[in-house]
Design a protein around this motif. Structure first.
Motif, PDB file in Angstrom:
ATOM      1  N   VAL A   1       0.837  -1.202   0.000  1.00  0.00           N
ATOM      2  CA  VAL A   1       0.000   0.000   0.000  1.00  0.00           C
ATOM      3  C   VAL A   1       0.873   1.255   0.000  1.00  0.00           C
ATOM      4  O   VAL A   1       0.609   2.227  -0.708  1.00  0.00           O
ATOM      5  N   PHE A   2       1.945   1.220   0.805  1.00  0.00           N
ATOM      6  CA  PHE A   2       2.851   2.361   0.870  1.00  0.00           C
ATOM      7  C   PHE A   2       3.463   2.657  -0.504  1.00  0.00           C
ATOM      8  O   PHE A   2       3.546   3.813  -0.934  1.00  0.00           O
ATOM      9  N   GLU A   3       3.903   1.624  -1.202  1.00  0.00           N
ATOM     10  CA  GLU A   3       4.527   1.813  -2.513  1.00  0.00           C
ATOM     11  C   GLU A   3       3.563   2.474  -3.479  1.00  0.00           C
ATOM     12  O   GLU A   3       3.931   3.387  -4.236  1.00  0.00           O
ATOM     13  N   ALA A   4       2.309   2.026  -3.491  1.00  0.00           N
ATOM     14  CA  ALA A   4       1.323   2.620  -4.396  1.00  0.00           C
ATOM     15  C   ALA A   4       1.032   4.072  -4.029  1.00  0.00           C
ATOM     16  O   ALA A   4       0.964   4.938  -4.900  1.00  0.00           O
ATOM     17  N   ALA A   5       0.875   4.336  -2.740  1.00  0.00           N
ATOM     18  CA  ALA A   5       0.580   5.704  -2.308  1.00  0.00           C
ATOM     19  C   ALA A   5       1.752   6.641  -2.607  1.00  0.00           C
ATOM     20  O   ALA A   5       1.558   7.793  -3.024  1.00  0.00           O
ATOM     21  N   ALA A   6       2.993   6.153  -2.402  1.00  0.00           N
ATOM     22  CA  ALA A   6       4.165   6.975  -2.686  1.00  0.00           C
ATOM     23  C   ALA A   6       4.294   7.240  -4.181  1.00  0.00           C
ATOM     24  O   ALA A   6       4.593   8.361  -4.617  1.00  0.00           O
ATOM     25  N   ARG A   7       4.076   6.230  -4.992  1.00  0.00           N
ATOM     26  CA  ARG A   7       4.211   6.375  -6.443  1.00  0.00           C
ATOM     27  C   ARG A   7       3.142   7.296  -7.018  1.00  0.00           C
ATOM     28  O   ARG A   7       3.399   8.074  -7.939  1.00  0.00           O
TER      29      ARG A   7
ATOM     30  N   SER B   1      -5.403   4.569   4.724  1.00  0.00           N
ATOM     31  CA  SER B   1      -4.985   5.397   5.863  1.00  0.00           C
ATOM     32  C   SER B   1      -4.624   4.528   7.062  1.00  0.00           C
ATOM     33  O   SER B   1      -3.623   4.774   7.756  1.00  0.00           O
ATOM     34  N   HIS B   2      -5.407   3.509   7.320  1.00  0.00           N
ATOM     35  CA  HIS B   2      -5.138   2.603   8.443  1.00  0.00           C
ATOM     36  C   HIS B   2      -3.806   1.873   8.254  1.00  0.00           C
ATOM     37  O   HIS B   2      -3.005   1.777   9.202  1.00  0.00           O
ATOM     38  N   GLN B   3      -3.567   1.381   7.034  1.00  0.00           N
ATOM     39  CA  GLN B   3      -2.319   0.663   6.760  1.00  0.00           C
ATOM     40  C   GLN B   3      -1.117   1.589   6.919  1.00  0.00           C
ATOM     41  O   GLN B   3      -0.072   1.186   7.452  1.00  0.00           O
ATOM     42  N   MET B   4      -1.268   2.856   6.503  1.00  0.00           N
ATOM     43  CA  MET B   4      -0.146   3.794   6.613  1.00  0.00           C
ATOM     44  C   MET B   4       0.128   4.152   8.073  1.00  0.00           C
ATOM     45  O   MET B   4       1.291   4.282   8.477  1.00  0.00           O
ATOM     46  N   ARG B   5      -0.894   4.295   8.876  1.00  0.00           N
ATOM     47  CA  ARG B   5      -0.677   4.549  10.302  1.00  0.00           C
ATOM     48  C   ARG B   5       0.014   3.360  10.956  1.00  0.00           C
ATOM     49  O   ARG B   5       0.919   3.522  11.793  1.00  0.00           O
ATOM     50  N   GLN B   6      -0.389   2.152  10.583  1.00  0.00           N
ATOM     51  CA  GLN B   6       0.233   0.942  11.116  1.00  0.00           C
ATOM     52  C   GLN B   6       1.716   0.883  10.745  1.00  0.00           C
ATOM     53  O   GLN B   6       2.569   0.545  11.582  1.00  0.00           O
ATOM     54  N   LEU B   7       2.022   1.240   9.478  1.00  0.00           N
ATOM     55  CA  LEU B   7       3.412   1.193   9.027  1.00  0.00           C
ATOM     56  C   LEU B   7       4.250   2.288   9.709  1.00  0.00           C
ATOM     57  O   LEU B   7       5.405   2.053  10.084  1.00  0.00           O
ATOM     58  N   GLU B   8       3.661   3.464   9.870  1.00  0.00           N
ATOM     59  CA  GLU B   8       4.382   4.552  10.546  1.00  0.00           C
ATOM     60  C   GLU B   8       4.636   4.199  12.015  1.00  0.00           C
ATOM     61  O   GLU B   8       5.690   4.539  12.575  1.00  0.00           O
TER      62      GLU B   8
ATOM     63  N   ALA C   1       1.348   9.503  -5.131  1.00  0.00           N
ATOM     64  CA  ALA C   1       1.229  10.723  -4.309  1.00  0.00           C
ATOM     65  C   ALA C   1      -0.220  10.980  -3.916  1.00  0.00           C
ATOM     66  O   ALA C   1      -0.693  12.117  -3.903  1.00  0.00           O
ATOM     67  N   SER C   2      -0.929   9.908  -3.580  1.00  0.00           N
ATOM     68  CA  SER C   2      -2.339  10.055  -3.235  1.00  0.00           C
ATOM     69  C   SER C   2      -2.838   8.779  -2.568  1.00  0.00           C
ATOM     70  O   SER C   2      -2.643   7.677  -3.109  1.00  0.00           O
ATOM     71  N   PHE C   3      -3.490   8.933  -1.407  1.00  0.00           N
ATOM     72  CA  PHE C   3      -4.124   7.785  -0.756  1.00  0.00           C
ATOM     73  C   PHE C   3      -5.339   7.323  -1.565  1.00  0.00           C
ATOM     74  O   PHE C   3      -5.607   6.127  -1.683  1.00  0.00           O
ATOM     75  N   SER C   4      -6.073   8.292  -2.109  1.00  0.00           N
ATOM     76  CA  SER C   4      -7.288   7.946  -2.858  1.00  0.00           C
ATOM     77  C   SER C   4      -6.953   7.160  -4.123  1.00  0.00           C
ATOM     78  O   SER C   4      -7.604   6.146  -4.436  1.00  0.00           O
ATOM     79  N   ARG C   5      -5.958   7.616  -4.881  1.00  0.00           N
ATOM     80  CA  ARG C   5      -5.585   6.915  -6.107  1.00  0.00           C
ATOM     81  C   ARG C   5      -4.982   5.536  -5.791  1.00  0.00           C
ATOM     82  O   ARG C   5      -5.193   4.570  -6.520  1.00  0.00           O
ATOM     83  N   ALA C   6      -4.246   5.455  -4.685  1.00  0.00           N
ATOM     84  CA  ALA C   6      -3.727   4.155  -4.265  1.00  0.00           C
ATOM     85  C   ALA C   6      -4.869   3.202  -3.924  1.00  0.00           C
ATOM     86  O   ALA C   6      -4.838   2.010  -4.256  1.00  0.00           O
ATOM     87  N   ALA C   7      -5.891   3.723  -3.251  1.00  0.00           N
ATOM     88  CA  ALA C   7      -7.056   2.901  -2.908  1.00  0.00           C
ATOM     89  C   ALA C   7      -7.741   2.379  -4.165  1.00  0.00           C
ATOM     90  O   ALA C   7      -8.137   1.205  -4.233  1.00  0.00           O
ATOM     91  N   ASP C   8      -7.874   3.260  -5.188  1.00  0.00           N
ATOM     92  CA  ASP C   8      -8.496   2.837  -6.446  1.00  0.00           C
ATOM     93  C   ASP C   8      -7.671   1.749  -7.125  1.00  0.00           C
ATOM     94  O   ASP C   8      -8.216   0.766  -7.638  1.00  0.00           O
ATOM     95  N   GLU C   9      -6.363   1.918  -7.158  1.00  0.00           N
ATOM     96  CA  GLU C   9      -5.499   0.942  -7.835  1.00  0.00           C
ATOM     97  C   GLU C   9      -5.537  -0.414  -7.145  1.00  0.00           C
ATOM     98  O   GLU C   9      -5.533  -1.458  -7.794  1.00  0.00           O
TER      99      GLU C   9
END
Length: 291
Positions: free
Chosen positions: A10-16, A35-42, A18-26
């Motif tokens: 999830v992090f890789e998609a969001a970083a590539r 958002s939950h996965q990113m908080r867990q990773l942080e 630059a959007s949580f929403s677009r990562a969610a769509d992909e």
């Protein structure tokens, strides 16, 4: 110890993107799940990986190298997975003359596909004059041997031709049990009248020009014979099923074209899928297999 692998994807998609929403769509998940996965990773790293802004998110400078490493790794994994998929799932092309395709290959092909779900088979028509190199196919099933270098040529059927007719025709034309009687029957021809001339010569009769319709294709000839239109010279091994089922009756043991045959042809250095197909088809046409 590795971070949570699902969160890294999830992090890789969001970083590539630059959007949580677009990562969610992909990834076909919700924005909240990202958002939950990113908080867990942080929490795992003990530092923020993204800078939250009014119009979206941007990658934290400390996380850029991680994002680059993950993108490269996922690209490599995807490439290797696709390569493995292609190695696992094979496609072979089989060129086959119509007489063998309709009588033997197509009726049994479902059994091969069920036994080999990893192999895709493409079937195309071949002509009797073609050879393997000309077709560009993996397998050629045809009349006549291919003596080219680097080719494996295996005999499937004899081309021994004998007079055949349907029971329907024999009800109207009784007594076709010798060459003289057959000479008075309605004769059907496969491409040329020459084969019947040769047959009558072998039977001790001289017929200059046997009458009757000439069919360009053996399937047409066989269909006409089964429909009761006359007597046809047919390869008895190729028509084994029609004879066994009673659709056609052999009228004489006198035969022509004894020295010819139908062959299964492939490259001598053939791939595993081609070897599996050839072994299967030889078993299909083997008389001991019960058709």
């Amino acid at each position: 110890m590795l971070p949570p692998l699902g969160a890294l994807r999830v992090f890789e998609a969001a970083a590539r993107l630059a959007s949580f929403s677009r990562a969610a769509d992909e990834l076909h998940v919700t924005h909240a799940a990202v958002s939950h996965q990113m908080r867990q990773l942080e929490d795992w790293f003990g530092r923020p990986l993204f800078l939250r802004e009014k119009r979206g998110v941007s990658l934290a400078p400390d996380a850029e190298r991680l994002a680059e490493a993950l993108s490269a790794s996922f690209e490599r994994i995807a490439a290797e997975a696709e390569a493995l998929k292609l190695r696992t799932k094979s496609e072979i092309t089989v060129a086959c003359i119509p007489s063998i395709a309709t009588r033997w290959l197509i009726p049994a092909l479902g059994d091969f596909l069920a036994a080999h779900p990893d192999i895709t088979v493409k079937v195309i028509y071949a002509t009797a004059a073609q050879r393997l190199r000309e077709t560009g196919c993996d397998v050629l099933i045809t009349l006549g041997a291919d003596k080219s270098d680097g080719v494996l040529c295996e005999r499937l059927f004899s081309r021994v031709n004998r007079p055949l007719a349907s029971p329907r025709y024999l009800e109207r034309k009784d007594g076709l049990n010798n060459a003289e009687a057959i000479a008075g029957a309605d004769l059907l021809h496969d491409e040329t009248t020459r084969h019947w001339q040769d047959w009558f010569a072998k039977a001790g009769l001289q017929l200059a020009a046997p009458r009757g319709p000439v069919f360009q294709d053996f399937n047409l000839l066989a269909t006409a014979a089964i429909a009761g239109h006359g007597v046809a010279l047919c390869p008895v091994e190729v028509c084994r099923r029609e004879i066994a089922n009673g659709d056609l009756v052999v009228l004489s043991e006198i035969s022509v074209l004894e020295g010819e045959g139908y062959f299964l042809i492939s490259k001598a250095s053939r791939q595993k899928a081609v070897s599996a197909f050839c072994a299967w088809f030889k078993d299909v046409v083997d008389p001991r297999s019960g058709f």
